[in-house]
Design an enzyme around this catalytic site. Structure first.
Site, PDB file in Angstrom:
ATOM      1  N   GLY A   1       0.832  -1.316   0.072  1.00  0.00           N
ATOM      2  CA  GLY A   1       0.002  -0.113  -0.232  1.00  0.00           C
ATOM      3  C   GLY A   1       0.782   1.336   0.017  1.00  0.00           C
ATOM      4  CB  ALA A   2       2.143   3.653  -2.432  1.00  0.00           C
TER       5      ALA A   2
ATOM      6  CE  LYS B   1      -6.825  -1.939  -4.910  1.00  0.00           C
ATOM      7  NZ  LYS B   1      -8.196  -1.579  -4.195  1.00  0.00           N
TER       8      LYS B   1
ATOM      9  CD  GLU C   1     -12.508  18.022   4.931  1.00  0.00           C
ATOM     10  OE1 GLU C   1     -11.926  17.083   4.356  1.00  0.00           O
ATOM     11  OE2 GLU C   1     -11.650  18.811   5.338  1.00  0.00           O
TER      12      GLU C   1
HETATM   13  C1  FAD Z   1     -12.746  12.403   1.737  1.00  0.00           C
HETATM   14  C2  FAD Z   1     -12.016  12.189   2.926  1.00  0.00           C
HETATM   15  C3  FAD Z   1     -11.260  13.153   3.851  1.00  0.00           C
HETATM   16  C4  FAD Z   1     -10.405  12.987   4.707  1.00  0.00           C
HETATM   17  N1  FAD Z   1      -9.824  14.072   5.226  1.00  0.00           N
HETATM   18  C5  FAD Z   1      -9.163  13.789   6.370  1.00  0.00           C
HETATM   19  C6  FAD Z   1      -8.410  14.868   6.831  1.00  0.00           C
HETATM   20  O1  FAD Z   1      -8.608  16.233   6.699  1.00  0.00           O
HETATM   21  N2  FAD Z   1      -7.364  14.619   7.613  1.00  0.00           N
HETATM   22  C7  FAD Z   1      -7.000  13.362   8.194  1.00  0.00           C
HETATM   23  O2  FAD Z   1      -6.108  13.386   9.187  1.00  0.00           O
HETATM   24  N3  FAD Z   1      -7.576  12.382   7.713  1.00  0.00           N
HETATM   25  C8  FAD Z   1      -8.496  12.372   6.583  1.00  0.00           C
HETATM   26  N4  FAD Z   1      -9.278  11.627   5.996  1.00  0.00           N
HETATM   27  C9  FAD Z   1      -8.960  10.052   6.334  1.00  0.00           C
HETATM   28  C10 FAD Z   1      -7.610   9.679   5.633  1.00  0.00           C
HETATM   29  O3  FAD Z   1      -7.602   9.684   4.383  1.00  0.00           O
HETATM   30  C11 FAD Z   1      -7.348   8.248   6.118  1.00  0.00           C
HETATM   31  O4  FAD Z   1      -7.159   8.090   7.410  1.00  0.00           O
HETATM   32  C12 FAD Z   1      -5.709   7.885   5.485  1.00  0.00           C
HETATM   33  O5  FAD Z   1      -5.970   7.847   4.131  1.00  0.00           O
HETATM   34  C13 FAD Z   1      -5.417   6.632   5.848  1.00  0.00           C
HETATM   35  O6  FAD Z   1      -3.998   6.233   5.558  1.00  0.00           O
HETATM   36  P1  FAD Z   1      -3.734   5.032   4.820  1.00  0.00           P
HETATM   37  O7  FAD Z   1      -2.329   4.883   4.328  1.00  0.00           O
HETATM   38  O8  FAD Z   1      -3.999   4.020   6.144  1.00  0.00           O
HETATM   39  O9  FAD Z   1      -4.631   4.354   3.883  1.00  0.00           O
HETATM   40  P2  FAD Z   1      -4.743   5.015   2.300  1.00  0.00           P
HETATM   41  O10 FAD Z   1      -4.610   6.362   2.274  1.00  0.00           O
HETATM   42  O11 FAD Z   1      -6.434   4.475   1.991  1.00  0.00           O
HETATM   43  O12 FAD Z   1      -3.769   4.233   1.307  1.00  0.00           O
HETATM   44  C14 FAD Z   1      -3.951   2.871   1.282  1.00  0.00           C
HETATM   45  C15 FAD Z   1      -3.334   2.532  -0.085  1.00  0.00           C
HETATM   46  O13 FAD Z   1      -3.223   1.048  -0.307  1.00  0.00           O
HETATM   47  C16 FAD Z   1      -3.726   0.775  -1.676  1.00  0.00           C
HETATM   48  N5  FAD Z   1      -4.424  -0.702  -1.623  1.00  0.00           N
HETATM   49  C17 FAD Z   1      -5.642  -0.864  -1.159  1.00  0.00           C
HETATM   50  N6  FAD Z   1      -5.914  -2.264  -1.319  1.00  0.00           N
HETATM   51  C18 FAD Z   1      -4.901  -2.709  -2.110  1.00  0.00           C
HETATM   52  C19 FAD Z   1      -4.657  -3.818  -2.521  1.00  0.00           C
HETATM   53  N7  FAD Z   1      -5.451  -4.923  -2.430  1.00  0.00           N
HETATM   54  N8  FAD Z   1      -3.373  -4.182  -3.301  1.00  0.00           N
HETATM   55  C20 FAD Z   1      -2.422  -3.194  -3.384  1.00  0.00           C
HETATM   56  N9  FAD Z   1      -2.622  -1.916  -3.100  1.00  0.00           N
HETATM   57  C21 FAD Z   1      -4.071  -1.757  -2.241  1.00  0.00           C
HETATM   58  C22 FAD Z   1      -4.660   2.007  -2.033  1.00  0.00           C
HETATM   59  O14 FAD Z   1      -4.917   1.964  -3.488  1.00  0.00           O
HETATM   60  C23 FAD Z   1      -3.874   3.130  -1.305  1.00  0.00           C
HETATM   61  O15 FAD Z   1      -3.044   3.604  -2.185  1.00  0.00           O
HETATM   62  C24 FAD Z   1     -10.113  11.798   5.054  1.00  0.00           C
HETATM   63  C25 FAD Z   1     -10.660  10.771   4.243  1.00  0.00           C
HETATM   64  C26 FAD Z   1     -11.409  10.748   3.358  1.00  0.00           C
HETATM   65  C27 FAD Z   1     -12.124   9.827   2.535  1.00  0.00           C
END
Ligand code: FAD
Length: 405
Positions: free
Chosen positions: A12-13, A40, A170
């Site tokens: 995951g990136a 992905k 938002e």
């Molecule tokens: C509209 C919106 C607004 C938000 N605003 C805020 C904010 O203002 N402040 C804040 O702190 N948080 C905010 N959040 C929450 C924040 O976006 C998440 O907490 C954060 O993205 C989590 O980071 P992560 O790295 O765990 O996952 P993600 O950012 O979801 O990254 C996961 C990555 O894994 C990849 N992936 C998934 N499944 C697979 C697979 N099977 N194989 C390969 N790759 C895969 C995805 O494509 C993605 O690139 C918001 C969320 C949303 C939806």
């Protein structure tokens, strides 16, 4: 002495995974590590900007950058593939690009939508969880508004949003900018557009003090967006969302229906690990999982506790926390290689800002309350900082939002 490099596999990136890799590249020697990043898409997307894509405020590619901008090919091998299975006993990961083995695994597969079993929600409502789903929301609004030009049916102009939480507000904030523009473009009277947000709890935006939440509620009112609080959604269908008001069930019309009220960790978590609830696993203080010091789970798939004992709660799932987890994981991988004790996660809260369109917002940043244009500016700084931390000044200038201030 062994000259074998330790194989680190990062899945995951998103915020957590890309931060892990960026910090590993900055801090650790390629002579000791063999890093592979699997994602992905070919690009990283800023999940925290997806509501802007969904409301048509920005094009989807403005919320992305190529992972190859970040990857130092001398240190990291990037593979574009979907992860399909994790075998923690065999230390192998299956993907659409084949099998990968590892010495250290970092699981950072992020979040998905969770509709809590509400009847018809998965089939009849859009979500905002990826570039694809966000694009689909704006396409749906455009399709329905264009259909109105033929049908003259005001229902085609109705938008109903499930959830008065952070993402819901938002998204509604961006709609307050883009819907009048779309109406102008298509020659539609804005007064005919009905936008309704439905929240089950009596309070909205509980992470902020009441007066800031009231500011956000007034913003919606001023922009002709109706907010229903203390109203449970019972079902979704192709006409809108069903709610319970007293003993009565009522349809809140929505040609466009968007569900923003629930997220969970990646479904692969349940398939790969024991003790996973809603895609999240309780991690140890150093973010590894019980019995597997070589597996770190970070970001929205992790339930990291904010303390010990009965009062301890999992940290919320935010980008800020995901990034800090990524930084610590890079440090802890360095410690493992040197044979040093790993460090516990200590969240440093730099505050939260909720945007309300491009020129308004509410928040608490560095301990101070902000509203209005100052909040909007602060949000752009936060958004740009996230990119700067991973890609440095050049990426921050080309992809960040500071030039819009
Ligand atoms: C509209 C919106 C607004 C938000 N605003 C805020 C904010 O203002 N402040 C804040 O702190 N948080 C905010 N959040 C929450 C924040 O976006 C998440 O907490 C954060 O993205 C989590 O980071 P992560 O790295 O765990 O996952 P993600 O950012 O979801 O990254 C996961 C990555 O894994 C990849 N992936 C998934 N499944 C697979 C697979 N099977 N194989 C390969 N790759 C895969 C995805 O494509 C993605 O690139 C918001 C969320 C949303 C939806």
């Amino acid at each position: 002495m062994s000259f074998e490099r330790t194989k680190v596999l990062v899945l995951g990136a998103g915020y957590a995974g890309i931060q892990t890799v960026a910090k590993i590249q900055q801090k650790l020697s390629r002579h000791t590590l063999d890093v592979t990043l699997i994602n992905k898409h070919e690009f990283h997307y800023e999940s925290t900007w997806l509501h802007e894509v969904a409301a048509g405020a920005i094009e989807w590619h403005h919320a992305t950058y190529s992972i190859n901008h970040i990857v130092d090919t001398l240190k990291t091998n990037f593979v574009q593939a979907t992860v399909t299975a994790i075998d923690k006993e065999a230390k192998k990961v299956q993907t659409t690009a084949g099998e990968f083995d590892y010495d250290i695994l970092v699981v950072a597969l992020g979040f998905e939508s969770e509709s809590f079993g509400i009847q018809g929600m998965d089939e009849h409502a859009h979500t905002i969880v990826s570039p694809e789903t966000a694009i689909a929301v704006w396409e749906e609004i455009n399709k329905n508004f264009n259909r109105y030009l033929e049908s003259g049916d005001n229902n085609d102009l109705s938008i109903v949003v499930g959830g008065g939480g952070f993402t819901g507000f938002e998204f509604l904030g961006e709609l307050s900018n883009t819907i009048p523009e779309l109406c102008k473009e298509l020659g539609i009277d804005r007064n005919k557009v009905k936008i309704t947000a439905i929240e089950a709890m009596p309070k909205v935006l509980p992470m902020f003090p009441d007066h800031l939440a009231d500011y956000a509620k007034n913003f919606l009112k001023d922009n002709q967006i109706e907010l229903m609080t203390g109203t449970a959604i019972t079902a979704a269908n192709d006409q809108g969302l069903m709610v319970k008001v007293g003993e009565e069930e009522k349809l809140i019309a929505g040609a466009t229906r968007v569900w923003t009220a629930g997220v969970r960790g990646n479904q692969l978590m349940e398939k790969s690990f024991e003790g996973v609830k809603r895609g999240r696993i309780i991690v140890k203080p150093d973010l590894s999982i019980e019995g597997h010091p070589e597996i770190f789970v970070i970001g929205d798939c992790a339930a990291a506790m904010n303390g010990e004992g009965e009062g301890a709660r999992p940290y919320p799932t935010t980008a800020q926390i995901a990034m800090q987890m990524g930084e610590l994981t890079a440090t802890n991988i360095g410690h493992i290689i040197k044979g040093v004790k790993t460090e516990p996660f200590n969240f440093i809260d730099r505050g939260t800002v909720c945007s309300l369109g491009s020129h308004d917002g509410i928040g608490i940043a560095l301990g101070r309350e902000v509203t209005g244009r100052r909040a909007a500016m602060m949000k752009r700084i936060i958004d740009t900082r996230a990119i700067f931390k991973v890609g440095g000044p050049i990426l921050a200038l080309s992809r960040g939002k500071l030039l819009n201030i």
